[in-house]
Design a protein around this motif. Structure first.
Motif, PDB file in Angstrom:
ATOM      1  N   LYS A 191      45.552  42.062  50.549  1.00  0.00           N
ATOM      2  CA  LYS A 191      44.309  42.351  51.253  1.00  0.00           C
ATOM      3  C   LYS A 191      44.322  43.765  51.844  1.00  0.00           C
ATOM      4  CE  LYS A 191      43.554  37.556  52.634  1.00  0.00           C
ATOM      5  NZ  LYS A 191      43.143  36.691  53.754  1.00  0.00           N
ATOM      6  N   ASN A 192      43.186  44.424  51.689  1.00  0.00           N
ATOM      7  CA  ASN A 192      43.016  45.752  52.267  1.00  0.00           C
ATOM      8  C   ASN A 192      44.094  46.714  51.767  1.00  0.00           C
ATOM      9  OD1 ASN A 192      41.475  47.461  53.940  1.00  0.00           O
ATOM     10  ND2 ASN A 192      42.930  47.254  55.621  1.00  0.00           N
ATOM     11  N   CYS A 193      44.485  46.545  50.515  1.00  0.00           N
ATOM     12  CA  CYS A 193      45.553  47.368  49.926  1.00  0.00           C
ATOM     13  C   CYS A 193      44.969  48.501  49.088  1.00  0.00           C
ATOM     14  CB  CYS A 193      46.468  46.501  49.060  1.00  0.00           C
ATOM     15  SG  CYS A 193      47.475  45.341  50.007  1.00  0.00           S
ATOM     16  N   ASP A 194      45.757  49.561  48.921  1.00  0.00           N
ATOM     17  CA  ASP A 194      45.359  50.715  48.118  1.00  0.00           C
ATOM     18  C   ASP A 194      45.955  50.554  46.726  1.00  0.00           C
ATOM     19  OD1 ASP A 194      44.776  53.143  46.983  1.00  0.00           O
ATOM     20  OD2 ASP A 194      45.391  54.332  48.730  1.00  0.00           O
ATOM     21  N   LEU A 195      45.098  50.198  45.761  1.00  0.00           N
ATOM     22  CA  LEU A 195      45.514  49.980  44.373  1.00  0.00           C
ATOM     23  C   LEU A 195      44.808  50.959  43.445  1.00  0.00           C
ATOM     24  CD1 LEU A 195      45.331  46.159  44.754  1.00  0.00           C
ATOM     25  CD2 LEU A 195      47.352  47.253  43.796  1.00  0.00           C
ATOM     26  N   ARG A 196      44.425  52.099  43.964  1.00  0.00           N
ATOM     27  CA  ARG A 196      43.709  53.079  43.153  1.00  0.00           C
ATOM     28  C   ARG A 196      44.563  53.547  41.980  1.00  0.00           C
ATOM     29  NH1 ARG A 196      42.238  57.477  47.495  1.00  0.00           N
ATOM     30  NH2 ARG A 196      44.179  56.654  48.368  1.00  0.00           N
ATOM     31  N   GLY A 197      43.972  53.469  40.781  1.00  0.00           N
ATOM     32  CA  GLY A 197      44.625  53.984  39.584  1.00  0.00           C
ATOM     33  C   GLY A 197      45.754  53.139  39.042  1.00  0.00           C
ATOM     34  N   VAL A 198      46.037  51.991  39.622  1.00  0.00           N
ATOM     35  CA  VAL A 198      47.162  51.162  39.169  1.00  0.00           C
ATOM     36  C   VAL A 198      46.835  50.520  37.822  1.00  0.00           C
ATOM     37  CG1 VAL A 198      48.510  49.090  39.702  1.00  0.00           C
ATOM     38  CG2 VAL A 198      48.003  50.741  41.482  1.00  0.00           C
ATOM     39  N   ASP A 199      47.834  50.432  36.957  1.00  0.00           N
ATOM     40  CA  ASP A 199      47.664  49.791  35.652  1.00  0.00           C
ATOM     41  C   ASP A 199      47.973  48.307  35.774  1.00  0.00           C
ATOM     42  OD1 ASP A 199      47.491  49.007  33.044  1.00  0.00           O
ATOM     43  OD2 ASP A 199      49.065  50.327  32.284  1.00  0.00           O
ATOM     44  N   LEU A 200      46.928  47.494  35.796  1.00  0.00           N
ATOM     45  CA  LEU A 200      47.060  46.045  35.843  1.00  0.00           C
ATOM     46  C   LEU A 200      46.431  45.415  34.599  1.00  0.00           C
ATOM     47  CD1 LEU A 200      46.087  45.445  39.601  1.00  0.00           C
ATOM     48  CD2 LEU A 200      48.390  45.488  38.620  1.00  0.00           C
ATOM     49  N   SER A 201      46.444  46.151  33.515  1.00  0.00           N
ATOM     50  CA  SER A 201      45.812  45.659  32.291  1.00  0.00           C
ATOM     51  C   SER A 201      46.518  44.401  31.792  1.00  0.00           C
ATOM     52  CB  SER A 201      45.841  46.743  31.211  1.00  0.00           C
ATOM     53  OG  SER A 201      47.166  47.189  30.966  1.00  0.00           O
ATOM     54  N   GLY A 202      45.711  43.415  31.459  1.00  0.00           N
ATOM     55  CA  GLY A 202      46.239  42.187  30.871  1.00  0.00           C
ATOM     56  C   GLY A 202      46.975  41.273  31.821  1.00  0.00           C
ATOM     57  N   VAL A 203      46.948  41.546  33.126  1.00  0.00           N
ATOM     58  CA  VAL A 203      47.704  40.704  34.050  1.00  0.00           C
ATOM     59  C   VAL A 203      46.984  39.378  34.292  1.00  0.00           C
ATOM     60  CG1 VAL A 203      48.737  42.674  35.221  1.00  0.00           C
ATOM     61  CG2 VAL A 203      46.630  41.666  36.123  1.00  0.00           C
ATOM     62  N   ASP A 204      47.757  38.380  34.672  1.00  0.00           N
ATOM     63  CA  ASP A 204      47.201  37.095  35.090  1.00  0.00           C
ATOM     64  C   ASP A 204      47.181  37.074  36.608  1.00  0.00           C
ATOM     65  OD1 ASP A 204      46.867  36.007  32.510  1.00  0.00           O
ATOM     66  OD2 ASP A 204      49.010  35.569  32.402  1.00  0.00           O
ATOM     67  N   LEU A 205      45.967  37.194  37.169  1.00  0.00           N
ATOM     68  CA  LEU A 205      45.790  37.236  38.619  1.00  0.00           C
ATOM     69  C   LEU A 205      44.835  36.138  39.094  1.00  0.00           C
ATOM     70  CD1 LEU A 205      45.492  40.998  39.667  1.00  0.00           C
ATOM     71  CD2 LEU A 205      46.740  39.266  40.928  1.00  0.00           C
ATOM     72  N   PRO A 206      44.921  34.933  38.526  1.00  0.00           N
ATOM     73  CA  PRO A 206      43.983  33.904  38.978  1.00  0.00           C
ATOM     74  C   PRO A 206      44.273  33.492  40.420  1.00  0.00           C
ATOM     75  CG  PRO A 206      45.666  32.924  37.611  1.00  0.00           C
ATOM     76  CD  PRO A 206      45.872  34.412  37.542  1.00  0.00           C
ATOM     77  N   ASN A 207      43.202  33.134  41.117  1.00  0.00           N
ATOM     78  CA  ASN A 207      43.316  32.614  42.483  1.00  0.00           C
ATOM     79  C   ASN A 207      44.043  33.583  43.411  1.00  0.00           C
ATOM     80  OD1 ASN A 207      42.093  30.022  41.776  1.00  0.00           O
ATOM     81  ND2 ASN A 207      44.003  29.680  40.661  1.00  0.00           N
ATOM     82  N   CYS A 208      43.846  34.873  43.189  1.00  0.00           N
ATOM     83  CA  CYS A 208      44.445  35.871  44.070  1.00  0.00           C
ATOM     84  C   CYS A 208      43.449  36.234  45.171  1.00  0.00           C
ATOM     85  CB  CYS A 208      44.848  37.113  43.291  1.00  0.00           C
ATOM     86  SG  CYS A 208      43.439  38.088  42.705  1.00  0.00           S
ATOM     87  N   ASN A 209      43.867  37.082  46.078  1.00  0.00           N
ATOM     88  CA  ASN A 209      42.978  37.577  47.119  1.00  0.00           C
ATOM     89  C   ASN A 209      43.158  39.085  47.217  1.00  0.00           C
ATOM     90  OD1 ASN A 209      41.672  38.262  49.580  1.00  0.00           O
ATOM     91  ND2 ASN A 209      41.858  36.136  50.249  1.00  0.00           N
ATOM     92  N   LEU A 210      42.121  39.803  46.821  1.00  0.00           N
ATOM     93  CA  LEU A 210      42.119  41.264  46.881  1.00  0.00           C
ATOM     94  C   LEU A 210      41.017  41.751  47.810  1.00  0.00           C
ATOM     95  CD1 LEU A 210      42.589  42.065  43.070  1.00  0.00           C
ATOM     96  CD2 LEU A 210      44.347  42.053  44.833  1.00  0.00           C
ATOM     97  N   SER A 211      40.657  40.945  48.801  1.00  0.00           N
ATOM     98  CA  SER A 211      39.539  41.307  49.662  1.00  0.00           C
ATOM     99  C   SER A 211      39.793  42.638  50.365  1.00  0.00           C
ATOM    100  CB  SER A 211      39.271  40.206  50.688  1.00  0.00           C
ATOM    101  OG  SER A 211      40.420  39.901  51.434  1.00  0.00           O
ATOM    102  N   LEU A 212      38.752  43.479  50.334  1.00  0.00           N
ATOM    103  CA  LEU A 212      38.746  44.801  50.954  1.00  0.00           C
ATOM    104  C   LEU A 212      39.731  45.782  50.325  1.00  0.00           C
ATOM    105  CD1 LEU A 212      38.331  43.926  54.747  1.00  0.00           C
ATOM    106  CD2 LEU A 212      36.657  45.063  53.290  1.00  0.00           C
ATOM    107  N   SER A 213      40.315  45.445  49.197  1.00  0.00           N
ATOM    108  CA  SER A 213      41.256  46.365  48.557  1.00  0.00           C
ATOM    109  C   SER A 213      40.515  47.419  47.736  1.00  0.00           C
ATOM    110  CB  SER A 213      42.233  45.600  47.662  1.00  0.00           C
ATOM    111  OG  SER A 213      43.195  44.927  48.443  1.00  0.00           O
TER     112      SER A 213
END
Length: 305
Positions: free
Chosen positions: A203-225
């Motif tokens: 939450k509220n994390c800086d993930l600018r430009g990160v390569d997350l292609s093809g990842v499995d991120l079900p049921n995650c929480n990226l609020s305000l990121s």
């Protein structure tokens, strides 16, 4: 609605009886923790102070706990002095009865605090000697004071210690981190060692430009990121909480957003727009109108709840 705890005369007020007395109006602004606001809305109800005057607040009462009929038993609390000065119990919004989605038939509204302090589907008001952290405060680390004016009271803490962050960045898998709330992390150098990132709460994390292609991120929480410019092509984000996340300029081609919570989520921001070809938006909810319109201009079908 029942009023109990440290009061001289506990009582229960049925809906018809409440509506018969709750006819005053309050014009105020809404501020959501996910960074959106709505100004000058009109609520109809009654100040909480009027109800507590009838109940008779005892001297030892220092906090007011608001409990909900929700399936998760949501509740939150405020100091007595804040609740008496600022909280209302309301049943109407801009002249219309509150629908169930927005907390009807009766909810709390406290304009001087973030909206999560305004419990929907009000069930019980309890006066307490000691504070009891609410559902959002415990499960999402939302700040217990929740004053939007300060700009620093969305979350309770900023992050992991530097050595803990490094261990996360170097982790070969993420089993120990699943379900653990991590706040305000700078993850721009993150290169996940595994595609299995389900149930991470970043939450509220800086993930600018990160390569997350093809990842499995079900049921995650990226609020305000902040995911501007990130590569999530082909990722599975189904069932995730993405409130307030910023995907402007990101590659979202083929991403599965099925069942996601998208309140205040941004897919374009100024001159930056996400690539969304082939993305799936089935059973999503909370999209702001201009963001939904953008997705439709890209040829996507948006099935909103």
């Amino acid at each position: 609605m029942a009023i109990s705890g440290l009061v001289a005369a506990p009582f229960t007020l049925g809906l018809e009886s409440f509506l018969a007395v709750a006819d005053r109006q309050l014009e105020a602004d809404i501020h959501c923790v996910t960074s959106w606001s709505r100004f000058g809305v009109v609520w109809t109800g009654i100040p909480l102070a009027d109800l507590l005057e009838r109940a008779g607040v005892e001297e030892g009462a220092r906090f007011v706990s608001f409990e909900s009929y929700s399936s998760r038993d949501h509740h939150t609390s405020l100091p007595v002095e804040v609740a008496l000065a600022d909280s209302w119990v309301v049943s109407s919004f801009n002249g219309e009865p509150l629908d169930v989605e927005h907390g009807g038939p009766v909810r709390v509204f406290t304009p001087g605090r973030y909206f999560y302090k305004s419990v929907k589907w009000l069930k019980r008001i309890v006066l307490l000697a000691e504070d009891r952290l609410g559902w959002w405060e415990v499960n999402s680390s939302y700040h217990n004071n929740a004053d939007p004016a300060s700009g620093r009271e969305r979350f309770t803490t900023g992050s992991l210690r530097p050595e803990q962050l490094q261990r996360f960045l170097d982790a070969p898998n993420y089993d120990k981190y699943r379900g653990r709330v991590m706040l305000g992390l700078d993850l721009r150098e993150w290169k996940p060692a595994s595609k299995g990132l389900g149930r991470l709460q970043l939450k509220n994390c800086d993930l600018r430009g990160v390569d997350l292609s093809g990842v499995d991120l079900p049921n995650c929480n990226l609020s305000l990121s902040d995911l501007r410019g990130a590569n999530l092509a082909g990722a599975d984000l189904s069932g995730s909480d993405l409130e307030g996340a910023n995907f402007a300029g990101a590659d979202l081609s083929g991403v599965d957003f099925s069942g996601c919570q998208l309140s205040a989520t941004r897919f374009f921001d100024g001159s930056m727009a996400a690539v969304v070809s082939g993305a799936v938006f089935v059973g999503v909810w909370g999209l702001v109108e201009d963001q939904e319109a953008f997705l439709r201009t890209q040829g996507l079908e948006v099935e909103a709840l």
